[in-house]
Design an enzyme around this catalytic site. Structure first.
Site, PDB file in Angstrom:
ATOM      1  N   TYR A  90     -15.714  19.260   7.635  1.00 51.84           N
ATOM      2  CA  TYR A  90     -15.482  17.875   8.056  1.00 51.84           C
ATOM      3  C   TYR A  90     -14.163  17.778   8.836  1.00 51.84           C
ATOM      4  O   TYR A  90     -14.081  17.167   9.900  1.00 51.84           O
ATOM      5  CB  TYR A  90     -15.451  16.965   6.827  1.00 51.84           C
ATOM      6  CG  TYR A  90     -15.281  15.507   7.163  1.00 51.84           C
ATOM      7  CD1 TYR A  90     -16.363  14.740   7.589  1.00 51.84           C
ATOM      8  CD2 TYR A  90     -14.033  14.893   7.077  1.00 51.84           C
ATOM      9  CE1 TYR A  90     -16.197  13.402   7.906  1.00 51.84           C
ATOM     10  CE2 TYR A  90     -13.859  13.564   7.392  1.00 51.84           C
ATOM     11  CZ  TYR A  90     -14.947  12.814   7.807  1.00 51.84           C
ATOM     12  OH  TYR A  90     -14.777  11.490   8.134  1.00 51.84           O
ATOM     13  N   VAL A  99      -2.330  -7.889  -2.270  1.00 48.31           N
ATOM     14  CA  VAL A  99      -1.873  -8.543  -1.033  1.00 48.31           C
ATOM     15  C   VAL A  99      -2.908  -9.503  -0.436  1.00 48.31           C
ATOM     16  O   VAL A  99      -2.600 -10.204   0.526  1.00 48.31           O
ATOM     17  CB  VAL A  99      -1.442  -7.513   0.043  1.00 48.31           C
ATOM     18  CG1 VAL A  99      -0.181  -6.784  -0.353  1.00 48.31           C
ATOM     19  CG2 VAL A  99      -2.573  -6.556   0.375  1.00 48.31           C
ATOM     20  N   SER A 122      -5.058   0.216  13.459  1.00 53.76           N
ATOM     21  CA  SER A 122      -5.852   1.442  13.581  1.00 53.76           C
ATOM     22  C   SER A 122      -6.314   1.539  15.028  1.00 53.76           C
ATOM     23  O   SER A 122      -6.296   0.552  15.757  1.00 53.76           O
ATOM     24  CB  SER A 122      -7.073   1.356  12.652  1.00 53.76           C
ATOM     25  OG  SER A 122      -7.895   2.502  12.805  1.00 53.76           O
ATOM     26  N   ALA A 141     -13.219  -5.071  12.788  1.00 53.06           N
ATOM     27  CA  ALA A 141     -12.875  -6.478  13.042  1.00 53.06           C
ATOM     28  C   ALA A 141     -11.528  -6.819  12.414  1.00 53.06           C
ATOM     29  O   ALA A 141     -10.697  -7.511  13.012  1.00 53.06           O
ATOM     30  CB  ALA A 141     -13.972  -7.388  12.490  1.00 53.06           C
ATOM     31  N   GLY A 189       0.838  -1.201   0.000  1.00 51.76           N
ATOM     32  CA  GLY A 189       0.000   0.000   0.000  1.00 51.76           C
ATOM     33  C   GLY A 189       0.866   1.241   0.000  1.00 51.76           C
ATOM     34  O   GLY A 189       0.514   2.263   0.575  1.00 51.76           O
ATOM     35  N   SER A 201       1.691   3.182  -2.455  1.00 52.28           N
ATOM     36  CA  SER A 201       1.499   4.142  -3.548  1.00 52.28           C
ATOM     37  C   SER A 201       0.743   5.393  -3.144  1.00 52.28           C
ATOM     38  O   SER A 201       0.706   6.362  -3.894  1.00 52.28           O
ATOM     39  CB  SER A 201       0.761   3.476  -4.719  1.00 52.28           C
ATOM     40  OG  SER A 201      -0.568   3.164  -4.348  1.00 52.28           O
ATOM     41  N   LYS A 204      -9.016  -4.771  11.795  1.00 51.21           N
ATOM     42  CA  LYS A 204      -7.907  -4.059  12.451  1.00 51.21           C
ATOM     43  C   LYS A 204      -7.612  -4.648  13.830  1.00 51.21           C
ATOM     44  O   LYS A 204      -6.454  -4.719  14.264  1.00 51.21           O
ATOM     45  CB  LYS A 204      -8.229  -2.561  12.537  1.00 51.21           C
ATOM     46  CG  LYS A 204      -8.299  -1.890  11.167  1.00 51.21           C
ATOM     47  CD  LYS A 204      -6.909  -1.695  10.599  1.00 51.21           C
ATOM     48  CE  LYS A 204      -6.800  -1.908   9.128  1.00 51.21           C
ATOM     49  NZ  LYS A 204      -5.436  -1.756   8.621  1.00 51.21           N
ATOM     50  N   TYR A 229     -14.371  -3.376   9.048  1.00 54.27           N
ATOM     51  CA  TYR A 229     -13.036  -2.752   9.135  1.00 54.27           C
ATOM     52  C   TYR A 229     -12.469  -2.896  10.553  1.00 54.27           C
ATOM     53  O   TYR A 229     -11.309  -3.291  10.745  1.00 54.27           O
ATOM     54  CB  TYR A 229     -13.159  -1.276   8.740  1.00 54.27           C
ATOM     55  CG  TYR A 229     -11.866  -0.493   8.841  1.00 54.27           C
ATOM     56  CD1 TYR A 229     -10.902  -0.593   7.853  1.00 54.27           C
ATOM     57  CD2 TYR A 229     -11.613   0.335   9.940  1.00 54.27           C
ATOM     58  CE1 TYR A 229      -9.718   0.126   7.945  1.00 54.27           C
ATOM     59  CE2 TYR A 229     -10.432   1.052  10.038  1.00 54.27           C
ATOM     60  CZ  TYR A 229      -9.485   0.951   9.039  1.00 54.27           C
ATOM     61  OH  TYR A 229      -8.312   1.649   9.136  1.00 54.27           O
TER      62      TYR A 229
HETATM   63  P1  NAP Z   1      -5.128   4.856   1.049  1.00 57.17           P
HETATM   64  O1  NAP Z   1      -4.650   6.247   0.913  1.00 57.17           O
HETATM   65  O2  NAP Z   1      -6.459   4.475   0.469  1.00 57.17           O
HETATM   66  O3  NAP Z   1      -4.016   3.891   0.416  1.00 57.17           O
HETATM   67  C1  NAP Z   1      -4.208   2.512   0.407  1.00 57.17           C
HETATM   68  C2  NAP Z   1      -3.020   1.845  -0.245  1.00 57.17           C
HETATM   69  O4  NAP Z   1      -3.223   0.418  -0.211  1.00 57.17           O
HETATM   70  C3  NAP Z   1      -2.847   2.216  -1.715  1.00 57.17           C
HETATM   71  O5  NAP Z   1      -1.479   2.205  -2.031  1.00 57.17           O
HETATM   72  C4  NAP Z   1      -3.566   1.086  -2.440  1.00 57.17           C
HETATM   73  O6  NAP Z   1      -3.099   0.994  -3.774  1.00 57.17           O
HETATM   74  C5  NAP Z   1      -3.157  -0.091  -1.549  1.00 57.17           C
HETATM   75  N1  NAP Z   1      -4.033  -1.268  -1.627  1.00 57.17           N
HETATM   76  C6  NAP Z   1      -5.364  -1.339  -1.382  1.00 57.17           C
HETATM   77  N2  NAP Z   1      -5.803  -2.590  -1.549  1.00 57.17           N
HETATM   78  C7  NAP Z   1      -4.724  -3.335  -1.924  1.00 57.17           C
HETATM   79  C8  NAP Z   1      -4.531  -4.694  -2.258  1.00 57.17           C
HETATM   80  N3  NAP Z   1      -5.546  -5.576  -2.254  1.00 57.17           N
HETATM   81  N4  NAP Z   1      -3.289  -5.118  -2.576  1.00 57.17           N
HETATM   82  C9  NAP Z   1      -2.248  -4.248  -2.589  1.00 57.17           C
HETATM   83  N5  NAP Z   1      -2.370  -2.950  -2.274  1.00 57.17           N
HETATM   84  C10 NAP Z   1      -3.593  -2.508  -1.954  1.00 57.17           C
HETATM   85  O7  NAP Z   1      -5.163   4.392   2.576  1.00 57.17           O
HETATM   86  P2  NAP Z   1      -4.489   5.055   3.894  1.00 57.17           P
HETATM   87  O8  NAP Z   1      -5.464   5.997   4.460  1.00 57.17           O
HETATM   88  O9  NAP Z   1      -3.115   5.480   3.608  1.00 57.17           O
HETATM   89  O10 NAP Z   1      -4.446   3.754   4.836  1.00 57.17           O
HETATM   90  C11 NAP Z   1      -3.308   2.901   4.871  1.00 57.17           C
HETATM   91  C12 NAP Z   1      -3.435   1.956   6.054  1.00 57.17           C
HETATM   92  O11 NAP Z   1      -3.569   2.738   7.243  1.00 57.17           O
HETATM   93  C13 NAP Z   1      -4.652   1.049   5.995  1.00 57.17           C
HETATM   94  O12 NAP Z   1      -4.320  -0.230   6.507  1.00 57.17           O
HETATM   95  C14 NAP Z   1      -5.647   1.727   6.910  1.00 57.17           C
HETATM   96  O13 NAP Z   1      -6.550   0.828   7.480  1.00 57.17           O
HETATM   97  C15 NAP Z   1      -4.713   2.327   7.951  1.00 57.17           C
HETATM   98  N6  NAP Z   1      -5.277   3.472   8.662  1.00 57.17           N
HETATM   99  C16 NAP Z   1      -5.504   4.661   8.018  1.00 57.17           C
HETATM  100  C17 NAP Z   1      -5.982   5.768   8.740  1.00 57.17           C
HETATM  101  C18 NAP Z   1      -6.197   7.121   8.097  1.00 57.17           C
HETATM  102  O14 NAP Z   1      -6.647   8.057   8.814  1.00 57.17           O
HETATM  103  N7  NAP Z   1      -5.899   7.314   6.845  1.00 57.17           N
HETATM  104  C19 NAP Z   1      -6.268   5.615  10.109  1.00 57.17           C
HETATM  105  C20 NAP Z   1      -6.050   4.392  10.717  1.00 57.17           C
HETATM  106  C21 NAP Z   1      -5.529   3.328   9.988  1.00 57.17           C
HETATM  107  P3  NAP Z   1      -3.966   0.244  -4.934  1.00 57.17           P
HETATM  108  O15 NAP Z   1      -5.377   0.713  -4.789  1.00 57.17           O
HETATM  109  O16 NAP Z   1      -3.316   0.636  -6.243  1.00 57.17           O
HETATM  110  O17 NAP Z   1      -3.819  -1.217  -4.690  1.00 57.17           O
END
Ligand code: NAP
Length: 257
Positions: free
Chosen positions: A199, A62, A140, A156, A14, A16, A158, A154
């Site tokens: 927001y 993944v 998370s 569950a 993830g 990217s 995490k 989600y």
């Molecule tokens: P994001 O901006 O949507 O980025 C998600 C990344 O995961 C992208 O690179 C996406 O690229 C990749 N991805 C999604 N499904 C995939 C798959 N099946 N195989 C390989 N790559 C995959 O998300 P984010 O907000 O940075 O979140 C990243 C992590 O942090 C997640 O685990 C999320 O639960 C956790 N998190 C985020 C927050 C927050 O506030 N943002 C808070 C708590 C936890 P592709 O779509 O090209 O595959």
């Protein structure tokens, strides 16, 4: 802390966008070879280009065993080993319980939790051969500590990552491999671009530090888990949320207004 990581190799799933991109860039700055993984090769390669040096992109899903094995094989082939895995890829589609289909539930569990098992399993042979390794999961606060309407699947996934982590940490300790997790609160990523000031202001109001987290805040916690200084730390979590989970009621925040 950074010196001990120079020349090592990290896989960031993830990588990217969002938090993963922040992690990939931070470890790149620390001098590691970074394999940036996402389903989109174009996006992964774009981040690798931003990082420069030896960074490169790789396309893998993944939630798929073959994809995870190919990702590990690419890191070994390109860099000669795998020192750190940040299993960070995740999705967070919202659906209230009464609307959620079994397929939607399975997709979230598969992408967020099954992927932890699959990506860790894929790097194990290389880390076992090396007699060392660092695995860092992005969990998370949502699930392990808090809940949010629309995110029962989600949450569950995490919380499940942490259950997985604790036993994996015991099993892998004799091999010199640590397994830890970062638990982000509300992090500002490009996914929130255009979401509107109202927001954001609402979210900030619920955080004692009165700001959303940055991807660098999360990357720095991951960097600690990967560092020499965290040698004796395994099966542990760091909450990075500006104090978001601390207030016991709205009154606790209002008392500080
Ligand atoms: P994001 O901006 O949507 O980025 C998600 C990344 O995961 C992208 O690179 C996406 O690229 C990749 N991805 C999604 N499904 C995939 C798959 N099946 N195989 C390989 N790559 C995959 O998300 P984010 O907000 O940075 O979140 C990243 C992590 O942090 C997640 O685990 C999320 O639960 C956790 N998190 C985020 C927050 C927050 O506030 N943002 C808070 C708590 C936890 P592709 O779509 O090209 O595959």
């Amino acid at each position: 802390m950074l010196k001990s990581l120079q020349g090592k190799t990290i896989i960031v799933t993830g990588g990217s966008r969002g938090i993963g991109r922040g992690i990939a860039k931070r470890f790149g700055e620390a001098g590691l070879n970074v394999l940036v993984v996402s389903r989109s090769l174009v996006d992964a390669e774009k981040v690798a280009e931003e990082i420069g040096g030896n960074a490169s992109g790789f396309a893998a899903d993944v939630s798929d065993e073959a994809g995870c094995k190919a990702m590990a094989a690419a890191a070994e082939e390109r860099y000669g080993g795998i020192d750190v895995l940040c299993a960070n890829a995740g999705i967070f589609p919202a659906a209230k319980l009464w609307d959620m289909t079994p397929q939607e539930f399975d997709t979230v569990i598969s992408t967020n939790l099954r992927s932890s098992f699959l990506s860790v399993s894929a790097v194990l042979p290389a880390m076992t051969r090396a007699g060392s390794g660092r695995i860092i999961l992005t969990s998370s606060i949502t699930g392990p500590i808090t809940g949010y309407p629309g995110w029962s699947h989600y949450g569950a996934s995490k919380a499940g990552q942490l259950g997985f982590m604790r036993t994996a940490a015991i099993e892998l300790a004799p091999r010199g491999i640590t397994v830890n997790a970062v638990m982000p609160g509300n992090i500002f990523t490009e996914g929130l671009d255009g979401i509107g000031g109202d927001y954001i202001a609402k979210m900030e109001a619920s955080i004692p530090m009165k700001r959303l987290g940055t991807v660098a805040d999360i990357a720095n916690a991951a960097l600690f888990f990967a560092s020499e200084e965290a040698n004796y730390v395994t099966g542990q979590t760091i909450v990075v949320d500006g104090g978001q989970v601390l207030p016991e009621s709205l009154g606790a925040l209002e008392a500080m207004a």
